[in-house]
Write a protein that holds these residues in place. Structure first.
Motif, mmCIF file in Angstrom:
data_model
loop_
_atom_site.group_PDB
_atom_site.id
_atom_site.type_symbol
_atom_site.label_atom_id
_atom_site.label_comp_id
_atom_site.label_asym_id
_atom_site.label_seq_id
_atom_site.Cartn_x
_atom_site.Cartn_y
_atom_site.Cartn_z
ATOM 1 N N GLY A 153 0.798 -1.225 0.000
ATOM 2 C CA GLY A 153 0.000 0.000 0.000
ATOM 3 C C GLY A 153 0.825 1.267 0.000
ATOM 4 O O GLY A 153 0.373 2.302 -0.494
ATOM 5 N N THR A 154 2.038 1.214 0.562
ATOM 6 C CA THR A 154 2.852 2.429 0.568
ATOM 7 C C THR A 154 4.199 2.215 -0.118
ATOM 8 O O THR A 154 4.915 3.170 -0.381
ATOM 9 N N GLY A 155 4.565 0.964 -0.368
ATOM 10 C CA GLY A 155 5.827 0.682 -1.054
ATOM 11 C C GLY A 155 7.026 0.749 -0.152
ATOM 12 O O GLY A 155 8.152 0.564 -0.593
ATOM 13 N N MET A 156 6.843 1.052 1.116
ATOM 14 C CA MET A 156 8.001 1.057 2.015
ATOM 15 C C MET A 156 7.621 0.527 3.391
ATOM 16 O O MET A 156 6.456 0.407 3.733
ATOM 17 N N LEU A 157 8.669 0.198 4.147
ATOM 18 C CA LEU A 157 8.443 -0.354 5.464
ATOM 19 C C LEU A 157 9.040 0.607 6.479
ATOM 20 O O LEU A 157 10.246 0.812 6.517
ATOM 21 N N THR A 158 8.169 1.220 7.288
ATOM 22 C CA THR A 158 8.689 2.103 8.322
ATOM 23 C C THR A 158 8.203 1.610 9.665
ATOM 24 O O THR A 158 7.041 1.256 9.817
ATOM 25 N N VAL A 159 9.113 1.543 10.636
ATOM 26 C CA VAL A 159 8.725 1.132 11.976
ATOM 27 C C VAL A 159 9.094 2.255 12.932
ATOM 28 O O VAL A 159 10.263 2.599 13.071
ATOM 29 N N PHE A 160 8.086 2.831 13.565
ATOM 30 C CA PHE A 160 8.257 3.964 14.483
ATOM 31 C C PHE A 160 9.141 5.064 13.873
ATOM 32 O O PHE A 160 10.128 5.497 14.467
ATOM 33 N N GLY A 161 8.812 5.454 12.652
ATOM 34 C CA GLY A 161 9.493 6.590 12.022
ATOM 35 C C GLY A 161 10.793 6.232 11.323
ATOM 36 O O GLY A 161 11.369 7.058 10.614
#
Lengths: 204, 191
Positions: A153-161
């Protein structure tokens, strides 16, 4: 000891709350748009489940059978209030993004289901092992769904910023469908079908 | 008046309880196999949602706020809903036995339906007035009923169709829900 291990392990795969028992679907679908949400939600559920299982197992011989469900619900609601206030104090952004789904842990069938089906009949340590197993099973399911939805859905993986991974191409043109409600239904449907195909789950 | 209409449509169609807020999924997948059951369940849920909204509005604004104990709302609301379900069950049993037999097993289940607790929390969160809460509860309930009935109609037909083995049952129901949810996106521009 091996008995405790058995109770612990069964929650993760054999009776995984989300995929096998199809319980707790509301939060699993609603908040699984990011890994942050999944971690926050499963932490909330884990604390409530652990607290309510311990309380219910402790009180199981005192509570009259006829009023046990209302008693369980009040116990669960108290723990939910506690984590609601804790999240509000220490993780305000997470509290904001979980919204009404955090208080809705009260009516999450997993928590009441474990209190009724397990903790009301078993001693405290078994109930703790059961709560931990189910909580981890729930967390793994939630993380899996969130991972797929966030990646596509967003193309990236972010964990807590912190950005961990960025898919070329997909990041500039994400498939927004997956972070919208229909994407949640689609991902769960495909995962369930996949698990059945692989033989992890039984066909109906 | 316009505002009330937009609350109603927003609750019933745009932010449909099942398809976009994911509330009340358990009965949605559990009960929606037969049209009659879906209809009874939908009506019962709408009734309890409406009553719960009215009662919790009074409790919140006349007991919790004056005594400064708003944080107790989760516990109070769930107790109110559980007792309300009991009262409705008893009232229906005394007055209309046919309806009681039709709703029978579904009534106690409503207590743990997240749609009911959801609507009371949403009303509190949005700071709705009494009339607004009533309209939003009716909208939410009717939206729930509407989707449950559509889903049961589709699932009655799905029983007869040739679905791949591993998709049978729950997975295909989720796919159907996904298509319905996509359709309901079309209502997005209405409010």
């Amino acid at each position: 000891m091996s008995r405790l291990r058995k109770e612990f392990l069964k929650g993760i795969i054999i009776s995984n709350p989300v995929f096998v028992l199809a319980l707790g679907l509301c939060p699993a679908l609603a908040i699984s748009i990011s890994i942050d949400n999944a971690l926050g939600m499963s932490m909330g559920v884990a604390i409530v489940l652990l607290g309510s299982n311990i309380m219910v197992a402790t009180l199981r011989k005192i509570v009259p059978n006829a009023v046990r469900i209302p008693v369980f619900i009040v116990i669960i609601a108290s723990f939910v209030t506690i984590i609601d206030l804790l999240f509000q104090a220490y993780f305000p952004p997470l509290h904001q993004s979980l919204g009404i789904y955090l208080p809705l842990i009260v009516v999450n069938c997993i928590v009441l289901g474990r209190a009724e089906a397990f903790a009301s009949k078993n001693p405290i340590f078994d109930s703790i092992a059961d709560a931990l197993g189910i909580a981890i099973g729930f967390m793994l399911a939630l993380l899996l769904v969130s991972f797929i939805r966030q990646m596509l859905g967003t193309g990236m993986l972010t964990v807590f910023g912190k950005e961990l991974l960025r898919l070329p191409g997909l990041a500039s043109h994400p498939m927004a469908l997956f972070v919208l409600p229909p994407g949640a239904f689609l991902v769960i449907a495909l995962l369930l079908a996949l698990f059945r195909r692989m033989g992890v789950l039984k066909n109906e | 008046m316009n505002e009330l209409i937009s609350i109603f449509i927003g609750m019933a169609l745009v932010n449909n309880f099942v398809l976009s807020r994911f509330l009340g999924l358990c009965p949605f997948f559990g009960v929606s196999k037969k049209l009659d059951n879906a209809l009874s369940m939908g009506i019962a849920v709408t009734l309890v949602m409406f009553l719960a909204s009215v009662v919790t509005w009074f409790i919140y604004h006349h007991i919790l706020v004056p005594f400064n104990v708003e944080y107790m709302k989760i516990i109070i609301y769930i107790v109110v809903i559980a007792s309300l379900v009991q009262i409705v069950e008893m009232a229906i049993k005394r007055t209309n036995v046919t309806l009681y037999n039709a709703l029978g097993i579904y009534l106690p289940l409503i207590t743990t339906n997240c749609a009911v607790l959801g609507i009371t929390l949403i009303n509190t969160q949005e700071d709705f007035s009494l009339i607004q809460s009533m309209v939003s509860a009716l909208g939410g309930g009717i939206g729930f009923l509407f989707v449950l009935v559509i889903m049961s109609g589709i699932r009655e037909r799905l029983e007869l169709s040739d679905v791949p083995k591993s998709m049978k049952g729950l997975p295909i129901a989720f796919i159907t829900a996904m298509l319905l949810s996509l359709t309901f996106f079309g209502f997005g521009g209405m409010v």
